[in-house]
Design a protein around this motif. Structure first.
Motif, PDB file in Angstrom:
ATOM      1  N   ARG A   1      12.665   7.935   8.490  1.00 54.79           N
ATOM      2  CA  ARG A   1      11.529   8.776   8.130  1.00 54.79           C
ATOM      3  C   ARG A   1      10.439   7.999   7.419  1.00 54.79           C
ATOM      4  N   SER A   2      10.777   6.830   6.876  1.00 53.74           N
ATOM      5  CA  SER A   2       9.787   6.082   6.104  1.00 53.74           C
ATOM      6  C   SER A   2       8.776   5.354   6.968  1.00 53.74           C
ATOM      7  N   GLY A   3       9.115   5.160   8.234  1.00 54.16           N
ATOM      8  CA  GLY A   3       8.244   4.394   9.112  1.00 54.16           C
ATOM      9  C   GLY A   3       8.507   2.912   9.082  1.00 54.16           C
ATOM     10  N   MET A   4       9.314   2.451   8.128  1.00 54.11           N
ATOM     11  CA  MET A   4       9.575   1.016   8.011  1.00 54.11           C
ATOM     12  C   MET A   4      10.386   0.498   9.184  1.00 54.11           C
ATOM     13  N   SER A   5      11.319   1.300   9.682  1.00 57.59           N
ATOM     14  CA  SER A   5      12.134   0.824  10.798  1.00 57.59           C
ATOM     15  C   SER A   5      11.266   0.573  12.020  1.00 57.59           C
ATOM     16  N   ASP A   6      10.217   1.376  12.191  1.00 54.02           N
ATOM     17  CA  ASP A   6       9.309   1.154  13.314  1.00 54.02           C
ATOM     18  C   ASP A   6       8.576  -0.172  13.168  1.00 54.02           C
ATOM     19  N   GLN A   7       8.240  -0.540  11.931  1.00 55.55           N
ATOM     20  CA  GLN A   7       7.504  -1.771  11.713  1.00 55.55           C
ATOM     21  C   GLN A   7       8.340  -2.992  12.087  1.00 55.55           C
ATOM     22  N   PHE A   8       9.649  -2.916  11.861  1.00 56.32           N
ATOM     23  CA  PHE A   8      10.498  -4.053  12.145  1.00 56.32           C
ATOM     24  C   PHE A   8      11.117  -4.000  13.541  1.00 56.32           C
ATOM     25  N   GLY A   9      10.776  -2.977  14.313  1.00 54.43           N
ATOM     26  CA  GLY A   9      11.137  -2.924  15.715  1.00 54.43           C
ATOM     27  C   GLY A   9      12.589  -3.223  16.008  1.00 54.43           C
TER      28      GLY A   9
ATOM     29  N   GLN B   1       5.951   3.981  -2.633  1.00 56.50           N
ATOM     30  CA  GLN B   1       5.052   4.567  -1.651  1.00 56.50           C
ATOM     31  C   GLN B   1       5.834   5.484  -0.707  1.00 56.50           C
ATOM     32  N   LYS B   2       5.249   6.619  -0.356  1.00 55.35           N
ATOM     33  CA  LYS B   2       5.955   7.578   0.495  1.00 55.35           C
ATOM     34  C   LYS B   2       6.108   7.064   1.922  1.00 55.35           C
ATOM     35  N   VAL B   3       5.069   6.430   2.439  1.00 53.36           N
ATOM     36  CA  VAL B   3       5.130   5.938   3.820  1.00 53.36           C
ATOM     37  C   VAL B   3       4.658   4.493   3.848  1.00 53.36           C
ATOM     38  N   PRO B   4       5.533   3.549   3.507  1.00 48.83           N
ATOM     39  CA  PRO B   4       5.135   2.135   3.557  1.00 48.83           C
ATOM     40  C   PRO B   4       4.731   1.744   4.984  1.00 48.83           C
ATOM     41  N   ASP B   5       3.705   0.934   5.109  1.00 51.61           N
ATOM     42  CA  ASP B   5       3.268   0.501   6.426  1.00 51.61           C
ATOM     43  C   ASP B   5       3.130  -1.019   6.441  1.00 51.61           C
ATOM     44  N   LYS B   6       2.655  -1.536   7.562  1.00 46.47           N
ATOM     45  CA  LYS B   6       2.554  -2.987   7.720  1.00 46.47           C
ATOM     46  C   LYS B   6       1.700  -3.619   6.634  1.00 46.47           C
ATOM     47  N   ASP B   7       0.589  -2.967   6.315  1.00 46.10           N
ATOM     48  CA  ASP B   7      -0.309  -3.542   5.315  1.00 46.10           C
ATOM     49  C   ASP B   7       0.371  -3.631   3.951  1.00 46.10           C
ATOM     50  N   ARG B   8       1.160  -2.621   3.603  1.00 48.45           N
ATOM     51  CA  ARG B   8       1.838  -2.637   2.313  1.00 48.45           C
ATOM     52  C   ARG B   8       2.918  -3.710   2.272  1.00 48.45           C
ATOM     53  N   VAL B   9       3.659  -3.850   3.378  1.00 52.35           N
ATOM     54  CA  VAL B   9       4.684  -4.897   3.443  1.00 52.35           C
ATOM     55  C   VAL B   9       4.033  -6.265   3.332  1.00 52.35           C
ATOM     56  N   MET B  10       2.930  -6.446   4.050  1.00 44.43           N
ATOM     57  CA  MET B  10       2.217  -7.715   4.010  1.00 44.43           C
ATOM     58  C   MET B  10       1.702  -7.992   2.603  1.00 44.43           C
ATOM     59  N   GLN B  11       1.172  -6.969   1.960  1.00 37.73           N
ATOM     60  CA  GLN B  11       0.653  -7.138   0.601  1.00 37.73           C
ATOM     61  C   GLN B  11       1.774  -7.519  -0.361  1.00 37.73           C
ATOM     62  N   TRP B  12       2.944  -6.868  -0.217  1.00 41.83           N
ATOM     63  CA  TRP B  12       4.073  -7.199  -1.079  1.00 41.83           C
ATOM     64  C   TRP B  12       4.486  -8.654  -0.896  1.00 41.83           C
ATOM     65  N   LEU B  13       4.606  -9.089   0.376  1.00 42.66           N
ATOM     66  CA  LEU B  13       5.053 -10.450   0.636  1.00 42.66           C
ATOM     67  C   LEU B  13       4.042 -11.467   0.125  1.00 42.66           C
ATOM     68  N   GLU B  14       2.771 -11.197   0.304  1.00 37.65           N
ATOM     69  CA  GLU B  14       1.749 -12.105  -0.205  1.00 37.65           C
ATOM     70  C   GLU B  14       1.806 -12.177  -1.734  1.00 37.65           C
ATOM     71  N   THR B  15       2.063 -11.039  -2.360  1.00 42.41           N
ATOM     72  CA  THR B  15       2.165 -11.028  -3.822  1.00 42.41           C
ATOM     73  C   THR B  15       3.332 -11.889  -4.284  1.00 42.41           C
ATOM     74  N   ILE B  16       4.467 -11.778  -3.597  1.00 41.21           N
ATOM     75  CA  ILE B  16       5.633 -12.574  -3.948  1.00 41.21           C
ATOM     76  C   ILE B  16       5.341 -14.061  -3.779  1.00 41.21           C
ATOM     77  N   VAL B  17       4.664 -14.432  -2.680  1.00 42.58           N
ATOM     78  CA  VAL B  17       4.302 -15.832  -2.464  1.00 42.58           C
ATOM     79  C   VAL B  17       3.448 -16.338  -3.624  1.00 42.58           C
ATOM     80  N   ARG B  18       2.452 -15.554  -4.005  1.00 47.61           N
ATOM     81  CA  ARG B  18       1.575 -15.964  -5.108  1.00 47.61           C
ATOM     82  C   ARG B  18       2.346 -16.046  -6.428  1.00 47.61           C
ATOM     83  N   GLN B  19       3.279 -15.136  -6.641  1.00 49.94           N
ATOM     84  CA  GLN B  19       4.076 -15.181  -7.868  1.00 49.94           C
ATOM     85  C   GLN B  19       4.900 -16.461  -7.951  1.00 49.94           C
ATOM     86  N   HIS B  20       5.524 -16.835  -6.839  1.00 51.46           N
ATOM     87  CA  HIS B  20       6.342 -18.051  -6.849  1.00 51.46           C
ATOM     88  C   HIS B  20       5.487 -19.298  -7.009  1.00 51.46           C
ATOM     89  N   HIS B  21       4.270 -19.273  -6.474  1.00 52.83           N
ATOM     90  CA  HIS B  21       3.363 -20.400  -6.687  1.00 52.83           C
ATOM     91  C   HIS B  21       2.976 -20.498  -8.159  1.00 52.83           C
TER      92      HIS B  21
END
Length: 211
Positions: A140-148, A82-102
């Motif tokens: 430039r990706s915006g990810m650093s802003d998400q992690f403050g 994704q060109k500009v990952p945001d909070k929703d995308r990070v959250m979606q990725w983490l939720e996907t990983i949780v479901r995969q491990h389950h």
């Protein structure tokens, strides 16, 4: 009126059955404690037959890892594209990983054995599966802003490690808490509870500001 019958899935090949059995055994016992005889017994074939598919135990172990890495690295690759990952995308990725491990706790269990008692290709696992998550964030990706502040303080790797440990240790340790939880830790209800916890903690990470 004719009734269409869904085609049956193709029977699993011997090599696939060997991989399935080896994955379960490596996850349960670790690399060193698992023998090719154990795998052959699980599949229901003679040990020498394994060599028709895998030249030795290390090659079988590496094939198991390749399959697991391919399965679990997909969501991160999709997020990274994704060109500009945001909070929703990070959250979606983490939720996907949780479901995969389950759905498949074998990777976490196998890695726990590797961390405690060793095994071949452990550094390769870390490099291919986790190294991308430890890369410095591009402003430039915006990810650093998400992690403050965590990004500014150089704590991104520790945050990544913490969430990895949170997700993977659940599937290795949760069965010990079955009675205390009063439910199957791999039930849908328990999964939703874990997802709620992960979402809450990730939102706190996003919002964190140093006092």
């Amino acid at each position: 009126m004719s009734i269409e019958v869904a085609p049956e899935s193709a029977p699993r090949t011997t090599a696939e059955r060997i991989l399935d059995a080896a994955e379960d055994l490596f996850a349960k016992k670790g690399y060193r404690a698992t023998s090719l005889g154990d795998v052959a017994d699980r599949v229901g074939i003679r040990s020498p037959s394994l060599y028709n598919h895998f030249r030795n135990k290390e090659a079988l172990y590496q094939a198991v890892l390749e399959r697991l890495i391919a399965e679990f690295s997909g969501p991160l690759a999709a997020l990274s594209s994704q060109k500009v990952p945001d909070k929703d995308r990070v959250m979606q990725w983490l939720e996907t990983i949780v479901r995969q491990h389950h759905a498949n706790p074998n990777l976490a269990r196998l890695l726990q054995h590797a961390a405690l008692s060793g095994g071949p290709h452990t550094n390769e696992i870390i490099e291919r599966l986790f190294q991308p998550m430890f890369q410095p964030m591009d402003e430039r990706s915006g990810m650093s802003d998400q992690f403050g502040q965590l990004h500014q303080l150089g704590l991104q790797p520790w945050a990544v490690m913490g969430f990895n440990n949170l997700v993977m240790s659940y599937v290795t340790m949760a069965p010990m808490y079955r009675d205390l939880l009063g439910q199957d830790p791999f039930s849908e209800e328990a999964l939703e509870n874990q997802l709620t916890l992960v979402r809450t903690l990730l939102k706190a990470v996003f919002a964190y500001r140093e006092e």
